[in-house]
Design a protein around this motif. Structure first.
Motif, PDB file in Angstrom:
ATOM      1  N   THR A 114       0.806  -1.224   0.000  1.00  0.00           N
ATOM      2  CA  THR A 114       0.000   0.000   0.000  1.00  0.00           C
ATOM      3  C   THR A 114       0.838   1.272   0.000  1.00  0.00           C
ATOM      4  O   THR A 114       0.302   2.357  -0.198  1.00  0.00           O
ATOM      5  CB  THR A 114      -0.932   0.027   1.226  1.00  0.00           C
ATOM      6  N   SER A 115       2.150   1.150   0.221  1.00  0.00           N
ATOM      7  CA  SER A 115       2.990   2.344   0.309  1.00  0.00           C
ATOM      8  C   SER A 115       4.423   2.013  -0.086  1.00  0.00           C
ATOM      9  O   SER A 115       4.896   0.889   0.123  1.00  0.00           O
ATOM     10  CB  SER A 115       2.971   2.900   1.739  1.00  0.00           C
ATOM     11  N   HIS A 116       5.130   3.006  -0.645  1.00  0.00           N
ATOM     12  CA  HIS A 116       6.552   2.853  -0.959  1.00  0.00           C
ATOM     13  C   HIS A 116       7.435   2.932   0.291  1.00  0.00           C
ATOM     14  O   HIS A 116       8.632   2.654   0.222  1.00  0.00           O
ATOM     15  CB  HIS A 116       7.006   3.966  -1.918  1.00  0.00           C
ATOM     16  N   LYS A 117       6.877   3.312   1.422  1.00  0.00           N
ATOM     17  CA  LYS A 117       7.662   3.589   2.625  1.00  0.00           C
ATOM     18  C   LYS A 117       8.450   2.363   3.078  1.00  0.00           C
ATOM     19  O   LYS A 117       7.941   1.248   3.081  1.00  0.00           O
ATOM     20  CB  LYS A 117       6.731   4.047   3.752  1.00  0.00           C
ATOM     21  N   GLN A 127       9.716  -3.462   4.155  1.00  0.00           N
ATOM     22  CA  GLN A 127       8.545  -2.765   3.626  1.00  0.00           C
ATOM     23  C   GLN A 127       7.294  -3.507   4.077  1.00  0.00           C
ATOM     24  O   GLN A 127       7.200  -4.726   3.919  1.00  0.00           O
ATOM     25  CB  GLN A 127       8.614  -2.705   2.095  1.00  0.00           C
ATOM     26  N   ASP A 128       6.347  -2.786   4.649  1.00  0.00           N
ATOM     27  CA  ASP A 128       5.123  -3.411   5.145  1.00  0.00           C
ATOM     28  C   ASP A 128       4.248  -3.901   3.994  1.00  0.00           C
ATOM     29  O   ASP A 128       4.190  -3.283   2.925  1.00  0.00           O
ATOM     30  CB  ASP A 128       4.312  -2.415   5.976  1.00  0.00           C
ATOM     31  N   TYR A 129       3.555  -5.016   4.238  1.00  0.00           N
ATOM     32  CA  TYR A 129       2.553  -5.492   3.288  1.00  0.00           C
ATOM     33  C   TYR A 129       1.435  -6.199   4.045  1.00  0.00           C
ATOM     34  O   TYR A 129       1.591  -6.597   5.204  1.00  0.00           O
ATOM     35  CB  TYR A 129       3.160  -6.426   2.233  1.00  0.00           C
ATOM     36  N   PRO A 178       3.042   0.245  -4.880  1.00  0.00           N
ATOM     37  CA  PRO A 178       1.728  -0.197  -4.420  1.00  0.00           C
ATOM     38  C   PRO A 178       1.033  -1.049  -5.476  1.00  0.00           C
ATOM     39  O   PRO A 178       1.057  -0.737  -6.667  1.00  0.00           O
ATOM     40  CB  PRO A 178       0.983   1.124  -4.188  1.00  0.00           C
TER      41      PRO A 178
END
Length: 250
Positions: A147-150, A169-171, A209
């Protein structure tokens, strides 16, 4: 015909969903009959994507919920590549029903026309599927949503007393067996190609994303030449043979 078809979909209690495939046929599911909840809406204006789908319905297929399935009716002009890309960029789930070949005889027969709109498997296709939980249930396998490049840093002590600094990286991980996703972190590879950080499949990092499946990379792992644990394969929907064109990833 266009107006009649929209009214048929809006009043319907069921709808044949198209078959679907992605990643050159590695991922696929067949046609499914979905049950529709009351309250379908015509001419929905989606201002953020400058799109006005013909009908929006709530669909359930094999216990998989699509709270917003947008249906386009093709009579003379179908969904072109520019519109399809806007649908992908905005993250909508949309299918198209092609009625361009429906003749006057069928058009004048209410039951036959409704069958063409609702039940005919050969005249419909997916424009895009953006729902990770829906795909996970249809495919009966895990689907990963970025959901995010962070990215974040992760520090791992080594046996030699040093500290290994990784980027993560979160997923969200969806499966057919779970109603709610699991939040996890991908450990990103530390390899470069042509000035771009990439994973073991050559995908740019951090991941953009979108929807992915997990992939096995030989030699991966903590000490596999800089390749760490997570390698994701983007889910890119296959297109008809006469419409081969590479779409931008999200």
């Amino acid at each position: 015909m266009h107006r009649m078809a929209k009214e048929v979909v809006q009043r319907a209690t069921r709808l044949m969903l198209p078959k679907w495939s992605a990643c050159e046929g590695d991922l696929q599911f067949p046609h499914r009959v979905a049950m529709l909840a009351p309250g379908g809406t015509q001419e929905v204006r989606l201002n953020d994507a400058q799109i006005r789908p013909d009908v929006r319905v709530i669909a359930v297929a094999d216990q998989a919920l699509l709270p917003a399935l947008y249906v386009e009716i093709k009579v003379s002009h179908g969904v072109d590549w520019e519109k399809r890309q806007r649908v992908i960029d905005a993250g909508y789930t949309m299918m198209e029903i092609d009625l361009a070949d429906v003749g006057d005889e069928v058009l004048q027969d209410e039951e036959a026309f409704a069958n063409q709109v609702l039940d005919c498997p050969g005249n419909r296709n997916w424009v895009h599927i953006s729902s990770a939980p829906f795909l996970a249930r249809m495919l009966d396998q895990e689907v990963v949503q970025i959901t995010s490049h962070k990215v974040q840093e992760k520090r791992v002590p080594t046996k030699r007393g040093n500290t290994l600094i990784l980027q993560t990286q979160d997923y969200l991980a969806y499966t057919a067996a779970r109603e709610d996703p699991v939040l996890d972190r991908a450990e990103l590879a530390d390899t470069w190609a042509n000035g771009q950080r990439v994973d073991g499949l050559g995908n740019p990092l951090p991941y953009a994303p979108g929807l992915y499946t997990k992939a096995y990379v030989p030699g991966g792992g903590w000490h596999g030449g800089g390749h760490y644990k997570t390698h994701l394969r983007p889910i890119i929907q296959d297109t008809p043979e006469n419409q081969q064109k590479v779409l931008r990833l999200l």
